[in-house]
Scaffold this active site. Sequence first.
Site, PDB file in Angstrom:
ATOM      1  N   ASP A   3       0.844  -1.206   0.000  1.00 30.12           N
ATOM      2  CA  ASP A   3       0.000   0.000   0.000  1.00 30.12           C
ATOM      3  C   ASP A   3       0.876   1.253   0.000  1.00 30.12           C
ATOM      4  OD1 ASP A   3      -2.326   1.499  -0.045  1.00 30.12           O
ATOM      5  OD2 ASP A   3      -2.717   1.318   2.094  1.00 30.12           O
ATOM      6  N   ASP A  54       2.200   2.219   7.963  1.00 28.63           N
ATOM      7  CA  ASP A  54       0.990   1.494   7.565  1.00 28.63           C
ATOM      8  C   ASP A  54       1.324   0.118   6.968  1.00 28.63           C
ATOM      9  OD1 ASP A  54      -1.639   0.987   7.175  1.00 28.63           O
ATOM     10  OD2 ASP A  54      -2.002   2.578   5.722  1.00 28.63           O
TER      11      ASP A  54
HETATM   12  N1  LIG Z   1       3.583   6.208  14.113  1.00 26.94           N
HETATM   13  C1  LIG Z   1       2.925   7.310  13.759  1.00 26.94           C
HETATM   14  N2  LIG Z   1       3.295   8.520  14.234  1.00 26.94           N
HETATM   15  C2  LIG Z   1       2.623   9.637  13.863  1.00 26.94           C
HETATM   16  N3  LIG Z   1       1.572   9.650  13.040  1.00 26.94           N
HETATM   17  C3  LIG Z   1       1.149   8.491  12.533  1.00 26.94           C
HETATM   18  C4  LIG Z   1       1.800   7.257  12.857  1.00 26.94           C
HETATM   19  N4  LIG Z   1       1.163   6.261  12.212  1.00 26.94           N
HETATM   20  C5  LIG Z   1       0.174   6.841  11.514  1.00 26.94           C
HETATM   21  N5  LIG Z   1       0.145   8.180  11.695  1.00 26.94           N
HETATM   22  C6  LIG Z   1      -0.790   9.159  11.098  1.00 26.94           C
HETATM   23  O1  LIG Z   1      -2.059   8.549  10.905  1.00 26.94           O
HETATM   24  C7  LIG Z   1      -2.356   8.424   9.507  1.00 26.94           C
HETATM   25  C8  LIG Z   1      -3.037   7.085   9.254  1.00 26.94           C
HETATM   26  O2  LIG Z   1      -2.180   6.030   9.635  1.00 26.94           O
HETATM   27  P1  LIG Z   1      -2.147   4.660   8.814  1.00 26.94           P
HETATM   28  O3  LIG Z   1      -1.901   4.947   7.387  1.00 26.94           O
HETATM   29  O4  LIG Z   1      -1.214   3.756   9.511  1.00 26.94           O
HETATM   30  O5  LIG Z   1      -3.629   4.140   9.068  1.00 26.94           O
HETATM   31  P2  LIG Z   1      -4.746   3.677   8.022  1.00 26.94           P
HETATM   32  O6  LIG Z   1      -5.671   2.779   8.707  1.00 26.94           O
HETATM   33  O7  LIG Z   1      -4.121   3.179   6.767  1.00 26.94           O
HETATM   34  O8  LIG Z   1      -5.496   4.983   7.730  1.00 26.94           O
HETATM   35  P3  LIG Z   1      -5.963   5.468   6.288  1.00 26.94           P
HETATM   36  O9  LIG Z   1      -7.184   4.645   5.963  1.00 26.94           O
HETATM   37  O10 LIG Z   1      -6.226   6.932   6.494  1.00 26.94           O
HETATM   38  O11 LIG Z   1      -4.783   5.185   5.362  1.00 26.94           O
HETATM   39  C9  LIG Z   1      -1.014   8.598   8.823  1.00 26.94           C
HETATM   40  O12 LIG Z   1      -1.123   9.104   7.533  1.00 26.94           O
HETATM   41  C10 LIG Z   1      -0.287   9.567   9.741  1.00 26.94           C
HETATM   42  O13 LIG Z   1      -0.686  10.888   9.470  1.00 26.94           O
HETATM   43 MG   LIG Z   2      -2.617   4.667   5.505  1.00 24.12          MG
END
Ligand SMILES: Nc1ncnc2c1ncn2[C@@H]1O[C@H](COP(=O)(O)OP(=O)(O)OP(=O)(O)O)[C@@H](O)[C@H]1O
Ligand SMILES: [Mg+2]
Length: 258
Positions: free
Chosen positions: A196, A213
Site C-alpha cells: 500500500d 501502515d
Molecule cells: N507512528 C505514527 N506517528 C505519527 N503519526 C502516525 C503514525 N502512524 C500513523 N500516523 C498518522 O495517521 C495516519 C493514518 O495512519 P495509517 O496509514 O497507519 O492508518 P490507516 O488505517 O491506513 O489509515 P488510512 O485509511 O487513512 O490510510 C497517517 O497518515 C499519519 O498521518
Molecule cells: Mg494509511
Amino acid sequence: MSDKPEENLRRREARYDRERRVRLKVGEDVETLEEVFDGRTLMTVMHMLNTGRLKELQGAVKAGKESRIYHGIDPKGVEVAAKIYLTSSAIFRQGRLKYIRGDPRFKDVPRDTRSLVDQWALKEFKNLELAREADLAVPKPIYVEKNVLLMEFIGKNGVPAPQLRDVRLQAAASWYEKIIGMLRTLYDKAKLVHGDVSEYNILVPDGYPVLIDFAQAVTVEHPEAKEFLERDVENLNNYFNGLNVRTRSFGRIFKIEK
Ligand SMILES: Nc1ncnc2c1ncn2[C@@H]1O[C@H](COP(=O)(O)OP(=O)(O)OP(=O)(O)O)[C@@H](O)[C@H]1O
Ligand SMILES: [Mg+2]
C-alpha cells in the site's frame, strides 16, 4: 509537616489539587474513550494504562476508515502513537482476507471479525519488527494487545510529521531513488512487500522518508507478492512522474522470477 496551620492547609490543598487533577485526567480519558470505543477496546486501553504500557492517551491525530491513530505518552514521558483498529466491519473482513491468506505466518484465518482485526494488528506489529531489523526507517513497534498497537510517534508534540504529498521536495529525483531503495531493502532483507505504498503512507519527519501502515504487507512467498510490489512501484512512479521525475519501470528495478 510544618507546625503553622495555614502552611499545612495550603499543602493539603495543593496535594488534593494534584490528586484531583490526575483523577480528572483519567476520568476524562474514560469519558472521551467511551464515546469512541467499544467496551473491548476500552478494556484493552485501560489495561495498557494500568500495566504501565501507557501513561496517557490523548486525542486522535488521524481518523481513517478502519483505524484511528492516537497520541499517547509512555511512563517515561516519551510520545507514542496508538493505532486502534476498529472492529466489527464486514468490509474489513472482505478487503483484508487476501493479505492474510497466502501469508505462511497466518495459516488459520479466524472466523470472527474481532479475532481477524486482532490478527491484523499483530500482523502490522510483526511487519514493523521485520522492517526495523532490516534497518529501514519505519515507526519502532512497541507493544500490541488485541486491536491496539503502540509504536514510535513520528512527529513532535502531538503533531504527526507531514505526509509525503504535503511536502515540497527539493531534488525530487533523489527522494524517488531513496524510496525505491527502501522497497528494495524491504524485499531483499525483510522479505516483505508493503502492498500500500503511496504519498499518504510515507511521513517526512526531518528531511527523510519514513514508511508507515504495514498491516497489509505480506511476505515474499505470498502468491500475489509480485503483483502487490508492481502496484507499489506504479503508485510511486505515478506520484513522481507528476513531479517531473524520470521514473524507472518495475521490470528494470526488480528482476523477479514469477
Ligand atoms: N507512528 C505514527 N506517528 C505519527 N503519526 C502516525 C503514525 N502512524 C500513523 N500516523 C498518522 O495517521 C495516519 C493514518 O495512519 P495509517 O496509514 O497507519 O492508518 P490507516 O488505517 O491506513 O489509515 P488510512 O485509511 O487513512 O490510510 C497517517 O497518515 C499519519 O498521518
Ligand atoms: Mg494509511
